[in-house]
Scaffold this motif. Structure first.
Motif, PDB file in Angstrom:
ATOM      1  N   SER A  36      28.952  41.242  41.646  1.00  0.00           N
ATOM      2  CA  SER A  36      29.597  40.050  42.199  1.00  0.00           C
ATOM      3  C   SER A  36      31.091  40.009  41.941  1.00  0.00           C
ATOM      4  O   SER A  36      31.856  39.489  42.759  1.00  0.00           O
ATOM      5  CB  SER A  36      28.954  38.789  41.613  1.00  0.00           C
ATOM      6  N   ALA A  37      31.535  40.538  40.815  1.00  0.00           N
ATOM      7  CA  ALA A  37      32.947  40.469  40.465  1.00  0.00           C
ATOM      8  C   ALA A  37      33.817  41.277  41.420  1.00  0.00           C
ATOM      9  O   ALA A  37      35.014  41.015  41.531  1.00  0.00           O
ATOM     10  CB  ALA A  37      33.159  40.972  39.041  1.00  0.00           C
ATOM     11  N   GLN A  38      33.231  42.238  42.107  1.00  0.00           N
ATOM     12  CA  GLN A  38      34.011  43.100  42.983  1.00  0.00           C
ATOM     13  C   GLN A  38      34.174  42.539  44.392  1.00  0.00           C
ATOM     14  O   GLN A  38      34.777  43.195  45.243  1.00  0.00           O
ATOM     15  CB  GLN A  38      33.357  44.485  43.085  1.00  0.00           C
ATOM     16  N   SER A  39      33.656  41.348  44.650  1.00  0.00           N
ATOM     17  CA  SER A  39      33.622  40.872  46.027  1.00  0.00           C
ATOM     18  C   SER A  39      33.964  39.394  46.139  1.00  0.00           C
ATOM     19  O   SER A  39      33.692  38.606  45.234  1.00  0.00           O
ATOM     20  CB  SER A  39      32.217  41.105  46.615  1.00  0.00           C
ATOM     21  N   ASP A  40      34.556  39.034  47.279  1.00  0.00           N
ATOM     22  CA  ASP A  40      34.716  37.625  47.628  1.00  0.00           C
ATOM     23  C   ASP A  40      33.990  37.330  48.934  1.00  0.00           C
ATOM     24  O   ASP A  40      34.337  36.415  49.667  1.00  0.00           O
ATOM     25  CB  ASP A  40      36.201  37.247  47.731  1.00  0.00           C
ATOM     26  N   VAL A  41      32.945  38.105  49.203  1.00  0.00           N
ATOM     27  CA  VAL A  41      32.167  38.002  50.442  1.00  0.00           C
ATOM     28  C   VAL A  41      30.879  37.227  50.182  1.00  0.00           C
ATOM     29  O   VAL A  41      30.130  37.535  49.254  1.00  0.00           O
ATOM     30  CB  VAL A  41      31.845  39.406  50.994  1.00  0.00           C
ATOM     31  N   ALA A 128      35.706  49.044  39.836  1.00  0.00           N
ATOM     32  CA  ALA A 128      36.188  48.427  41.078  1.00  0.00           C
ATOM     33  C   ALA A 128      37.433  49.154  41.559  1.00  0.00           C
ATOM     34  O   ALA A 128      38.549  48.827  41.138  1.00  0.00           O
ATOM     35  CB  ALA A 128      36.471  46.941  40.862  1.00  0.00           C
ATOM     36  N   ALA A 129      37.229  50.119  42.436  1.00  0.00           N
ATOM     37  CA  ALA A 129      38.365  50.883  42.955  1.00  0.00           C
ATOM     38  C   ALA A 129      39.361  49.989  43.678  1.00  0.00           C
ATOM     39  O   ALA A 129      40.571  50.208  43.637  1.00  0.00           O
ATOM     40  CB  ALA A 129      37.866  51.983  43.886  1.00  0.00           C
ATOM     41  N   GLY A 130      38.839  48.952  44.336  1.00  0.00           N
ATOM     42  CA  GLY A 130      39.704  48.036  45.075  1.00  0.00           C
ATOM     43  C   GLY A 130      40.130  46.825  44.279  1.00  0.00           C
ATOM     44  O   GLY A 130      40.744  45.901  44.819  1.00  0.00           O
ATOM     45  N   GLY A 131      39.815  46.801  42.989  1.00  0.00           N
ATOM     46  CA  GLY A 131      40.172  45.667  42.145  1.00  0.00           C
ATOM     47  C   GLY A 131      39.136  44.562  42.191  1.00  0.00           C
ATOM     48  O   GLY A 131      38.142  44.634  42.910  1.00  0.00           O
ATOM     49  N   PHE A 132      39.380  43.528  41.411  1.00  0.00           N
ATOM     50  CA  PHE A 132      38.489  42.375  41.323  1.00  0.00           C
ATOM     51  C   PHE A 132      39.180  41.203  42.016  1.00  0.00           C
ATOM     52  O   PHE A 132      40.098  40.594  41.453  1.00  0.00           O
ATOM     53  CB  PHE A 132      38.178  42.051  39.865  1.00  0.00           C
ATOM     54  N   PRO A 133      38.781  40.854  43.250  1.00  0.00           N
ATOM     55  CA  PRO A 133      39.562  39.906  44.059  1.00  0.00           C
ATOM     56  C   PRO A 133      39.701  38.515  43.465  1.00  0.00           C
ATOM     57  O   PRO A 133      40.762  37.906  43.551  1.00  0.00           O
ATOM     58  CB  PRO A 133      38.805  39.877  45.392  1.00  0.00           C
ATOM     59  N   GLY A 134      38.642  37.989  42.857  1.00  0.00           N
ATOM     60  CA  GLY A 134      38.741  36.659  42.273  1.00  0.00           C
ATOM     61  C   GLY A 134      39.712  36.618  41.118  1.00  0.00           C
ATOM     62  O   GLY A 134      40.504  35.682  40.982  1.00  0.00           O
ATOM     63  N   ALA A 135      39.674  37.648  40.281  1.00  0.00           N
ATOM     64  CA  ALA A 135      40.566  37.709  39.133  1.00  0.00           C
ATOM     65  C   ALA A 135      42.021  37.845  39.562  1.00  0.00           C
ATOM     66  O   ALA A 135      42.917  37.256  38.961  1.00  0.00           O
ATOM     67  CB  ALA A 135      40.172  38.880  38.237  1.00  0.00           C
ATOM     68  N   VAL A 136      42.240  38.619  40.634  1.00  0.00           N
ATOM     69  CA  VAL A 136      43.612  38.817  41.114  1.00  0.00           C
ATOM     70  C   VAL A 136      44.155  37.539  41.738  1.00  0.00           C
ATOM     71  O   VAL A 136      45.227  37.049  41.380  1.00  0.00           O
ATOM     72  CB  VAL A 136      43.671  39.980  42.127  1.00  0.00           C
ATOM     73  N   SER A 137      43.405  36.973  42.697  1.00  0.00           N
ATOM     74  CA  SER A 137      43.909  35.800  43.411  1.00  0.00           C
ATOM     75  C   SER A 137      43.998  34.575  42.504  1.00  0.00           C
ATOM     76  O   SER A 137      44.870  33.717  42.689  1.00  0.00           O
ATOM     77  CB  SER A 137      43.032  35.504  44.629  1.00  0.00           C
ATOM     78  N   GLY A 138      43.114  34.488  41.518  1.00  0.00           N
ATOM     79  CA  GLY A 138      43.153  33.364  40.586  1.00  0.00           C
ATOM     80  C   GLY A 138      44.068  33.593  39.387  1.00  0.00           C
ATOM     81  O   GLY A 138      44.196  32.700  38.547  1.00  0.00           O
ATOM     82  N   ASN A 139      44.682  34.765  39.313  1.00  0.00           N
ATOM     83  CA  ASN A 139      45.564  35.128  38.197  1.00  0.00           C
ATOM     84  C   ASN A 139      44.878  34.867  36.854  1.00  0.00           C
ATOM     85  O   ASN A 139      45.440  34.244  35.948  1.00  0.00           O
ATOM     86  CB  ASN A 139      46.882  34.364  38.276  1.00  0.00           C
ATOM     87  N   TRP A 140      43.652  35.375  36.711  1.00  0.00           N
ATOM     88  CA  TRP A 140      42.921  35.180  35.465  1.00  0.00           C
ATOM     89  C   TRP A 140      43.620  35.850  34.293  1.00  0.00           C
ATOM     90  O   TRP A 140      43.541  35.364  33.166  1.00  0.00           O
ATOM     91  CB  TRP A 140      41.496  35.720  35.603  1.00  0.00           C
ATOM     92  N   ALA A 141      44.295  36.959  34.562  1.00  0.00           N
ATOM     93  CA  ALA A 141      45.011  37.646  33.474  1.00  0.00           C
ATOM     94  C   ALA A 141      46.126  36.773  32.913  1.00  0.00           C
ATOM     95  O   ALA A 141      46.433  36.829  31.724  1.00  0.00           O
ATOM     96  CB  ALA A 141      45.583  38.972  33.984  1.00  0.00           C
ATOM     97  N   GLY A 142      46.736  35.962  33.770  1.00  0.00           N
ATOM     98  CA  GLY A 142      47.779  35.053  33.305  1.00  0.00           C
ATOM     99  C   GLY A 142      47.227  33.820  32.623  1.00  0.00           C
ATOM    100  O   GLY A 142      47.930  33.166  31.851  1.00  0.00           O
ATOM    101  N   LEU A 143      45.967  33.492  32.904  1.00  0.00           N
ATOM    102  CA  LEU A 143      45.343  32.310  32.319  1.00  0.00           C
ATOM    103  C   LEU A 143      44.655  32.626  30.992  1.00  0.00           C
ATOM    104  O   LEU A 143      44.848  31.920  30.002  1.00  0.00           O
ATOM    105  CB  LEU A 143      44.327  31.724  33.302  1.00  0.00           C
ATOM    106  N   ILE A 144      43.843  33.689  30.983  1.00  0.00           N
ATOM    107  CA  ILE A 144      43.022  34.005  29.808  1.00  0.00           C
ATOM    108  C   ILE A 144      43.801  34.933  28.890  1.00  0.00           C
ATOM    109  O   ILE A 144      43.984  36.113  29.177  1.00  0.00           O
ATOM    110  CB  ILE A 144      41.685  34.642  30.236  1.00  0.00           C
ATOM    111  N   GLN A 145      44.262  34.408  27.775  1.00  0.00           N
ATOM    112  CA  GLN A 145      45.055  35.210  26.838  1.00  0.00           C
ATOM    113  C   GLN A 145      44.187  36.050  25.914  1.00  0.00           C
ATOM    114  O   GLN A 145      44.558  37.155  25.529  1.00  0.00           O
ATOM    115  CB  GLN A 145      45.943  34.297  25.993  1.00  0.00           C
ATOM    116  N   LYS A 146      43.006  35.519  25.581  1.00  0.00           N
ATOM    117  CA  LYS A 146      42.169  36.214  24.612  1.00  0.00           C
ATOM    118  C   LYS A 146      40.722  35.770  24.770  1.00  0.00           C
ATOM    119  O   LYS A 146      40.447  34.608  25.038  1.00  0.00           O
ATOM    120  CB  LYS A 146      42.663  35.893  23.189  1.00  0.00           C
TER     121      LYS A 146
END
Length: 524
Positions: A36-41, A128-146
Motif C-alpha cells: 500500500s505504501a507504494q501507491s496512491d491508486v 519502491a523504485a518509484g518512491g512512496f507517493p504519500g510520503a513524498v506529497s505529504g512531506n512526511w520526512a519533514g514532519l516525522i523527526q524520529k
C-alpha cells in the motif's frame, strides 16, 4: 451416515456451512502493487490495504474519530509533538509459502514501515523504485523527526511541529504496517521489490495468488487478532467493463460491486437478491491541467476552459443527476468547503476574452486523457471527456479525447506527459490528504496539475498544526480562494458512490476511509 468422533470434531471446527462460500468482489481495475505504501491508486488500496494489512488506528462505521487497531491506546504530549502508541500483544503476521514469521508484531515493524518511506538510505526504501507517493506529497520526512522504540510494544513519534492530522495519517492506507523481519530478509537477499508482489501483513486475509487482468485470491488469516473472519475465501475478480460488472451482480457471480452507475439502481429494483446502497464520501472528479506546459501554464487559459464546462449536464448524463456540480476541491456542504465561493456563470464571451488576453484568440489543440473503463468515482470517463470536448470546441479548442489503460495513464501522468487528464480523489479522512497529494508543492513533482503555489502551501501547512476545526476551516477557505483564482484543475462533480451487493451478505457498512470493511462481512 454414521460419523466417527474425529469426523464430527472436524465438522464442528469447520464452522457454519456458509463459511465455505467465497465472497467474489468485482473490482474495476488491477492493483499496481500489493504494498500500500507504494501507491496512491484506489484499486491498490482495495486489493492490498483492505484485506492484507492493518494500521495503528482506524475509523469505524459512524465514527469520525480515530479508534484503536494495531495500537490499543496512545497519548499525545501537551505540545502536540510527541505521539506514543502502545501496541497490542499477540498480533500475528501471515504465514505464507514465501515467509514464515518467527515473532509477533512489535515496535520494530512500525519503525520499519515508517522509516523506509522517509529515509532514502533505509534498506526498505529500495522496495519502491518509484518512491512512496504519500510520503513524498505529504512531506512526511519533514514532519516525522524520529520514531523510537521505548519497549517491544511501545513506539514514539517525535514530530517537527504539532500536527492536527497525525492520527488520520496513522489511519491512512499508506501507513499499513508491514513485517520488518520479512523486509530485512528481502533486503539481505537483494529482493526488496518482492514485498509488492508477495505481501505479508497482519490483516484479515492472506494473499494466495494473482493473475493480472483476471483475479486475486485470498484466504482467511487463521490468527487474525480481531478474530477469524466469517468468510474464509475471498476473490477479487478484475472486471473493467461496468456493464459486465452489472450483469455479474445480477446473476450472482459477484457478491459485492463498488462501482455501479446510478442509472443501474432502477434496473435492480425487481431483482430480489440484490441490495443497493448509496454512499456519500468526499469524492471530487476533476480535470487536471498540466500547469508546467503551454498553454496551461497561464491561469487565464485554465480559468477560461474551466468556466465553460456544463457541470449540471455532466451530472445528468454520467451520474443520472446524482452528483453535485463542483467548482472547488471540497463541496461547500462539507465542513471543509468554502460556501461563499460560487462558481461563475458559464460565460463564453468572458472565456474568449481570457483566451485572447493569454495569446490564444483562435484557440489551440490539446488532448484529454481518460481511463478506458469506468472506475469507482467515474463510471463513464469517455462520455465525460467528450462533453468537456464539446464545451471547449465552442471556444475554438480542438481537444482529442484519448482513452487509456488506467495504469498506463497514471504512470505517464506522474512523468508529466499529459496536457489534461480526467481523474479524481476520494475517501479523504482529512482534507490535508487531498491537498497534500494533489495540490501541494511536494505533489507537483507527480500530480496531474504539477502546480505549486507558495501561499497555498503555507496555508495548508499552517492548517496541519491547528487542532481547532473552525480555525482550520478558515485556512482551507482561503486556500480554496487561491485555487478558485489559479484553477490548477477544473473540479467537475461531487458524485455519490453506489454499492451493489448480494442481499445474503451482511455487514456492508462504510467508514470515513472505505465503503466496506471486509472483516465485518458474513453470509446470512
Amino acid at each position: 451416515m454414521k460419523l466417527t468422533s474425529m469426523a464430527l470434531t472436524a465438522l464442528l471446527l469447520a464452522g457454519p456451512t456458509w463459511a465455505a462460500k467465497p465472497l467474489v468482489y468485482c473490482a474495476d481495475a488491477d492493483p499496481d502493487s500489493f504494498d500500500s505504501a507504494q501507491s496512491d491508486v484506489g484499486a491498490t488500496h482495495r486489493a492490498a490495504a483492505y484485506p492484507l494489512y492493518n494500521r495503528l488506528v482506524e475509523f469505524r462505521p459512524g465514527n469520525v474519530e480515530a479508534v484503536p487497531s494495531l495500537a490499543e491506546s496512545w497519548n499525545v504530549s501537551a505540545d502536540g509533538k510527541r505521539y506514543t502508541f502502545k501496541l497490542r500483544s499477540g498480533v500475528k503476521f501471515h504465514q505464507t509459502p514465501w515467509f514464515t514469521p518467527s515473532r509477533d508484531l512489535d515496535a520494530d515493524d512500525v519503525i520499519w514501515s515508517v522509516m523506509r518511506q522517509i529515509d532514502a538510505k533505509h534498506p526498505g526504501a529500495k522496495a519502491a523504485a518509484g518512491g512512496f507517493p504519500g510520503a513524498v506529497s505529504g512531506n512526511w520526512a519533514g514532519l516525522i523527526q524520529k520514531v523510537e522504540k521505548l519497549d517491544p510494544l511501545t513506539v514514539r513519534f517525535e514530530l517537527a511541529r504539532p500536527n492536527a492530522t497525525f492520527l488520520a495519517l496513522m489511519a491512512n492506507w499508506q501507513m499499513s504496517i508491514v513485517s520488518a523481519e520479512y523486509g530485512e530478509r528481502l533486503a539481505q537477499e537483494g529482493k526488496e521489490t518482492q514485498i509488492g508482489r508477495l505481501p505479508v501483513g497482519t490483516g484479515p486475509y492472506r494473499f494466495i495468488n494473482y493473475q493480472k487482468g483476471n483475479n486475486i485470491r485470498y484466504a482467511a488469516h487463521p490468527h487474525y487478532f480481531k478474530g477469524v473472519v466469517a468468510i474464509d475465501k475471498l476473490v477479487y475478480a478484475i472486471v473493467p467493463d461496468p456493464a459486465v460488472r452489472v450483469e455479474k451482480l445480477r446473476v450472482g457471480e459477484c457478491g459485492l460491486v463498488e462501482s455501479l452507475k446510478p442509472q443501474d439502481i432502477a434496473s435492480f429494483q425487481t431483482v430480489p437478491t440484490v441490495g443497493m446502497k448509496r454512499i456519500y464520501p468526499q469524492i471530487t472528479v476533476y480535470l487536471g491541467f498540466n500547469t508546467q506546459s503551454k498553454p496551461f501554464d497561464d491561469a487565464r487559459v485554465r480559468r477560461a476552459l474551466s468556466m465553460v464546462v456544463d457541470r449540471p449536464a455532466i451530472s445528468k448524463a454520467v451520474f443520472d443527476g446524482r452528483a453535485d456540480p463542483a467548482w472547488l476541491p471540497y463541496s461547500g456542504k462539507t465542513l471543509w468547503g468554502a460556501a461563499n465561493i460560487k462558481a461563475p456563470a458559464r460565460d463564453y464571451e468572458a472565456a474568449k476574452k481570457l483566451l485572447a488576453e493569454a495569446g490564444y484568440p483562435a484557440g489551440f489543440e490539446t488532448t484529454i486523457w481518460v481511463r478506458g473503463n469506468g472506475g469507482a468515482y467515474n463510471l463513464n470517463p469517455k462520455l465525460m471527456g467528450e462533453m468537456v470536448q464539446a464545451d471547449w470546441q465552442k471556444l475554438g479548442i480542438k481537444a482529442k479525447v484519448v482513452p487509456m489503460d488506467f495504469a498506463d495513464m497514471l504512470r505517464r501522468t506522474r512523468q508529466g506527459e499529459q496536457a489534461t487528464v480526467l481523474t479524481g480523489w476520494m475517501n479523504s479522512v482529512d482534507p490535508d490528504e487531498l491537498y497534500a497529494n494533489t495540490l501541494s508543492c511536494e505533489a507537483s513533482k507527480t500530480s496531474s496539475s504539477r502546480w505549486c503555489n507558495s501561499r497555498f502551501d503555507q496555508l495548508i501547512e499552517e492548517a496541519r498544526t491547528i487542532p481547532n476545526r473552525a480555525q482550520r476551516e478558515k485556512l482551507y477557505a482561503e486556500a480554496q480562494a487561491i485555487f478558485d483564482h489559479e484553477a490548477p484543475w477544473a473540479a467537475l462533480v461531487y458524485p455519490a458512490l453506489v454499492l451493489g451487493y448480494d442481499k445474503a451478505l451482511q455487514g456492508v457498512d462504510n467508514t470515513l476511509a472505505a465503503p466496506f470493511m471486509l472483516e465485518r462481512l458474513y453470509w446470512k
